[in-house]
Design a protein around this motif. Structure first.
Motif, short mmCIF file in Angstrom:
data_model
loop_
_atom_site.label_atom_id
_atom_site.label_comp_id
_atom_site.label_asym_id
_atom_site.label_seq_id
_atom_site.Cartn_x
_atom_site.Cartn_y
_atom_site.Cartn_z
N LYS A 145 4.29 -10.61 -3.74
CA LYS A 145 4.23 -9.16 -2.84
C LYS A 145 5.43 -8.52 -3.77
O LYS A 145 6.18 -7.77 -2.87
CB LYS A 145 4.35 -9.56 -1.69
N SER A 146 5.50 -8.29 -4.90
CA SER A 146 6.60 -7.52 -5.55
C SER A 146 6.41 -6.24 -5.38
O SER A 146 5.36 -5.58 -5.46
CB SER A 146 6.76 -7.90 -6.93
N PRO A 147 7.33 -5.42 -5.05
CA PRO A 147 7.08 -3.92 -4.85
C PRO A 147 7.32 -2.97 -6.27
O PRO A 147 8.18 -2.34 -6.21
CB PRO A 147 8.44 -3.61 -3.91
N LYS A 151 1.69 -1.66 11.89
CA LYS A 151 2.44 -2.18 10.59
C LYS A 151 3.81 -1.48 10.70
O LYS A 151 4.78 -2.15 10.21
CB LYS A 151 1.69 -1.73 9.24
N ALA A 152 3.89 -0.38 11.13
CA ALA A 152 5.29 0.31 11.09
C ALA A 152 6.13 -0.56 12.34
O ALA A 152 7.38 -0.71 11.90
CB ALA A 152 5.20 1.77 11.61
N ASP A 153 5.49 -0.91 13.35
CA ASP A 153 6.49 -1.91 14.32
C ASP A 153 6.82 -3.13 13.53
O ASP A 153 7.75 -3.54 13.93
CB ASP A 153 5.45 -1.99 15.48
N GLU A 154 5.82 -3.69 12.66
CA GLU A 154 6.19 -4.98 12.14
C GLU A 154 7.30 -4.76 11.33
O GLU A 154 8.30 -5.71 11.14
CB GLU A 154 4.91 -5.38 11.61
N LEU A 155 7.48 -3.75 10.53
CA LEU A 155 8.69 -3.48 9.58
C LEU A 155 9.69 -2.69 10.16
O LEU A 155 10.51 -2.50 9.54
CB LEU A 155 7.91 -2.53 8.52
N PRO A 208 7.86 1.11 2.54
CA PRO A 208 7.34 -0.38 2.73
C PRO A 208 5.93 -0.50 3.32
O PRO A 208 5.23 -1.53 3.09
CB PRO A 208 8.38 -0.71 3.97
N ILE A 209 5.45 0.70 3.90
CA ILE A 209 4.07 0.74 4.70
C ILE A 209 3.26 0.83 3.30
O ILE A 209 2.29 0.01 3.25
CB ILE A 209 3.94 1.58 5.70
N ALA A 210 3.51 1.71 2.29
CA ALA A 210 2.71 1.80 1.28
C ALA A 210 2.51 0.56 0.31
O ALA A 210 1.39 0.43 0.01
CB ALA A 210 3.29 2.96 0.26
N GLU A 211 3.64 0.03 0.26
CA GLU A 211 3.55 -1.51 -0.54
C GLU A 211 2.79 -2.44 0.38
O GLU A 211 2.06 -3.32 -0.32
CB GLU A 211 4.99 -2.00 -0.71
N ALA A 212 2.95 -2.43 1.55
CA ALA A 212 2.08 -3.41 2.19
C ALA A 212 0.66 -3.30 2.30
O ALA A 212 -0.19 -4.18 2.22
CB ALA A 212 2.58 -3.49 3.80
N PHE A 213 0.10 -2.15 2.33
CA PHE A 213 -0.99 -1.62 2.36
C PHE A 213 -1.83 -1.69 0.82
O PHE A 213 -2.73 -2.25 0.80
CB PHE A 213 -1.34 -0.27 2.68
N SER A 261 -6.37 -4.19 -3.57
CA SER A 261 -6.26 -4.52 -5.06
C SER A 261 -4.80 -3.76 -5.44
O SER A 261 -4.96 -2.82 -5.98
CB SER A 261 -7.48 -4.32 -5.75
N TYR A 262 -3.78 -4.46 -5.45
CA TYR A 262 -2.35 -3.93 -5.66
C TYR A 262 -2.21 -3.21 -7.22
O TYR A 262 -1.75 -2.24 -7.07
CB TYR A 262 -1.38 -4.91 -5.52
N SER A 263 -2.86 -3.83 -8.07
CA SER A 263 -2.67 -3.28 -9.45
C SER A 263 -3.43 -2.10 -9.80
O SER A 263 -3.51 -1.34 -10.86
CB SER A 263 -2.84 -4.27 -10.39
#
Length: 577
Positions: free
Chosen positions: A261-263, A389-393, A481-486, A491-493
Motif C-alpha cells: 500500500k505504498s503512497p 474512512k476519515a474517522d479511521e484515519l 490519506p483518503i485518496a491513497e486509501a480509496f 486498481s491503484y495503478s
C-alpha cells in the motif's frame, strides 16, 4: 456573396447565413438586415472543430425577398459548399417565398433562425411564422431571439445573445462535421459487455458516422514484422518516454506496491522505482510501436477516433500469444501532446467501447477537440462512507465540501485516461494476472476543480434511438490519506479522477450509468449538447430530483416539439417509431 471566414479544409462544414426581407422595405432597412447577417457571421468565428479546424462562414450579400432571390442564393451556397443554414431576419418576410424556398434546396442541412427582439419592421414576427411553418412540416428549426439595438445600421447582439447563438450554431456545425467521419474499431469489445457494441446502422442514421472495422491480427503482424512505423521515430518516442515524460516515475512490480500500500501518488519520494529489466524494456517498446502503428493507420484512413481491446485475444487469452497492452497508446491519443510536442487529442476508447467512442467523438466535436476523459464508473463513495474512512484515519473533513454534500465517484480506468486531466502521471507495470502480455499503464490522481460534463450515450433496440445520460460535474480533491486509501481499494495503478455531479447525489448516479464506462469533457455547455441532440435526434434522460429547465443553462424547447407532444414523442416519431 462573401466569406467571413474560409473553411480551413474540405473536411469541415460551411455555414451559410442569409437575410430574408419584406420586398416593400426601404434600402436602409435592407442595408441594416445585411449588416446584421454579417455581424452574426462574425460571432460564429468562435466555433472550433477538432484538429484545430474552423468552419467556413459565408454570408449572402443580397437579401432574399422572393423566390428568384431564394434560388440565386441557394445556388451560390451550393457552389461554396454550404451545409449549415442560419436564417437571420430583421424585418417581416414571407416564409414560403424566401426562407422556405431557399432551404428547400437543402433538405438535410441543420437549420436555425436568429433575430433580435425588435419592434420596427419586426423580424421576430417572421421568426415565429417561419419556425411554426417548419414545425408543421416536421422539420427542426431552432430559434434564438436575442437582444440588440432596435435602431442604427450596425447593431450588435449583447453578450448573452452571442453566447446562445454560438452554442446553437456550434451544435449544428458539429452535427454536420460528424457526417461521413470515420472511427477505427479493432475487433470486438474486449469485455463482451454488449453495451459497447458497434451499432453500425444507427451510427450512420443519426450521426452519419462510419467505422473502419479492422482485425487486430493486422497490427500484431506489423509489430512482429517491424513494419508500419518509422524505427527512428520509435527511438525518439522511447527516449522521450523514459527520459522526459516519465523520467524517474516508471514503476515495475505493481503487485509489490499494492501489497505494501505504498503512497506513490502523494509521496513518491518514499518508494524509489526499481530498474527496468531487458524484458520490461522490450514490452515498453512493443507498446510504443503500437502507438505509432495505430496513429499512422488512422491517419491513412482519415479516422478521427479509434477503439482498441487490450484484453482477450490481444493481451490476456493464453490460448494465443498475449501482446503488450495498449494503455500508453490510448492515453497519448486522448492527450494534447506526445514526443513531437503539442498535437490534437484524438478520441480513443479502451476495450473498443464503440458507444463510448461515439460519445467521445460527439464531445470532441462540440468543444473543438477538448481532451475527453474515458474511465470506468468504478466505485461510488457516499458522504457517510467518506466520513467513515476519515474517522479511521483521524482526519477532519469540511462538511460543506462537494463530496461531503453529494458524495463522489472514483472514475478509474487502465487505458484511455487523458494526460491532460492530471498535473503529473506515473507509469506502472500492468497487473500480470490481468494483462499477461505485459506492458505499462499510466496512473495519476486528477486535481480538484475541473468542471465538466459527465455522461454517456446508450442505444436502445426498443426505441431504435440513442439516449444521453449526463450531467454537470466537477472533479474533487480528497485529503491525501483518503485518496491513497480509496485508490488502493480499487486498481491503484490506473488513473483516478473523483467526480461529483453538481445536481445529483452519488447515491442516485450509481443507478444511472448505462454501461461500465463514462466520459467527461470540459467546456461543453449543457444547452450546446441539447441543441446537438436535437439535430442528431438523440434522446436526453432527466435525472431523478433535478429541475427540467433553468433559463440560461438549458435550451428552449423548439416549436417542433411543442406542437408534437414534447421532445421524447417527437424524436421517436422522427426515428420512425
Amino acid at each position: 456573396m462573401s466569406y467571413i471566414q474560409k473553411p480551413s479544409s474540405p473536411a469541415v462544414p460551411v455555414i451559410g447565413l442569409f437575410a430574408p426581407c419584406d420586398p416593400r422595405i426601404d434600402d436602409p432597412s435592407r442595408e441594416r438586415a445585411l449588416n446584421i447577417a454579417a455581424m452574426t457571421g462574425r460571432i460564429l468565428k468562435t466555433i472550433r472543430l477538432p484538429g484545430g479546424e474552423r468552419p467556413g462562414i459565408y454570408v449572402a450579400e443580397r437579401t432574399v425577398e422572393r423566390e428568384s432571390d431564394a434560388d440565386a442564393v441557394a445556388y451560390d451556397f451550393k457552389k461554396h459548399g454550404v451545409t449549415v443554414l442560419a436564417i437571420v431576419p430583421d424585418t417581416w418576410f414571407y416564409p414560403g417565398k424566401t426562407a422556405m424556398a431557399l432551404t428547400a434546396h437543402f433538405r438535410d442541412a441543420p437549420l436555425c433562425c436568429i433575430a433580435g427582439n425588435n419592434a420596427p419592421k419586426p423580424g421576430v414576427v417572421g421568426v415565429d411564422a417561419v419556425v411554426g411553418a417548419y414545425a408543421q412540416t416536421g422539420r427542426l428549426c431552432h430559434a434564438v431571439i436575442g437582444t440588440m439595438p432596435e435602431i442604427g445600421q450596425d447593431p450588435e447582439f449583447d453578450a448573452k445573445s452571442k453566447a446562445e447563438i454560438v452554442d446553437l450554431v456550434w451544435a449544428m456545425t458539429a452535427a454536420a462535421w460528424l457526417r461521413g467521419k470515420r472511427l477505427l474499431c479493432a475487433d470486438t469489445d474486449s469485455m463482451q459487455m454488449e453495451t459497447a457494441l458497434n451499432h453500425v446502422h444507427a451510427s450512420r442514421k443519426f450521426l452519419g458516422v462510419e467505422t473502419v472495422r479492422e482485425s487486430m491480427k493486422l497490427f500484431a503482424d506489423m509489430i512482429h514484422k517491424g513494419g508500419g512505423y518509422d524505427p527512428k521515430e520509435l527511438k525518439e518516442l522511447y527516449k522521450w518516454t523514459v527520459d522526459v515524460q516519465w523520467k524517474g516515475r516508471i514503476y515495475p512490480d505493481i503487485e509489490a506496491i499494492c501489497a505494501a500500500k505504498s503512497p506513490i501518488y502523494t509521496a513518491p519520494h518514499l518508494v524509489k522505482p526499481k530498474p527496468l529489466t531487458a524484458g520490461h524494456k522490450a514490452k515498453l517498446e512493443e507498446e510504443l510501436k503500437l502507438y505509432l502503428i495505430l496513429r499512422d493507420y488512422m491517419k491513412a484512413t482519415n479516422a478521427v477516433g479509434g477503439g482498441w481491446t487490450s484484453q482477450l485475444a490481444w493481451g490476456s487469452d493464453r490460448n494465443g500469444t498475449p501482446m503488450a497492452c495498449a494503455d500508453i497508446a490510448e492515453a497519448l491519443f486522448n492527450s494534447t501532446f506526445d514526443h513531437r510536442g503539442r498535437k490534437a487529442a484524438i478520441p480513443f476508447a479502451t476495450e473498443n467501447d464503440v458507444q463510448g467512442l461515439l460519445t467521445m467523438a460527439c464531445q470532441s466535436a462540440l468543444t473543438g477537440g477538448e481532451p475527453v476523459l474515458f474511465a470506468d464508473y468504478r466505485k461510488v463513495y457516499e458522504p457517510w462512507e467518506i466520513q467513515k474512512k476519515a474517522d479511521e484515519l483521524g482526519i477532519a473533513l469540511d462538511p460543506q465540501s462537494a463530496y461531503m454534500l453529494r458524495g463522489t465517484i472514483d472514475m478509474d480506468n487502465s487505458g484511455s485516461g487523458s494526460l491532460d486531466w492530471c498535473d503529473q502521471s506515473i507509469l506502472f507495470e500492468v497487473y500480470k494476472h490481468y494483462f499477461p502480455g505485459g506492458g505499462f499503464s499510466t496512473g495519476y490522481i486528477s486535481p480538484g476543480g475541473i468542471e465538466c460534463q459527465a455522461g454517456r450515450l446508450a442505444y436502445s433496440d426498443l426505441t431504435g434511438t440513442f439516449t444521453m445520460i449526463q450531467g454537470e460535474a466537477e472533479s474533487v480533491e480528497l485529503p491525501q490519506p483518503i485518496a491513497e486509501a480509496f485508490a488502493h481499494a480499487s486498481s491503484y495503478s490506473w488513473p483516478h479522477t473523483w467526480i461529483t455531479f453538481k445536481h445529483v447525489p452519488a447515491s442516485i448516479t450509481k443507478y444511472g450509468c448505462p454501461a461500465n464506462h463514462m466520459h467527461m469533457v470540459r467546456n461543453l455547455p449543457t444547452r450546446r449538447w441539447q441543441y446537438f441532440s436535437d439535430y442528431t435526434n438523440i434522446l436526453n434522460f432527466q435525472w431523478e430530483g433535478t429541475q427540467k429547465f433553468t433559463e440560461g443553462v438549458d435550451r428552449m424547447e423548439p416549436m417542433l416539439y411543442r406542437i408534437s407532444g414534447g421532445e421524447t414523442l417527437a424524436k421517436l416519431r422522427l426515428a420512425g417509431k
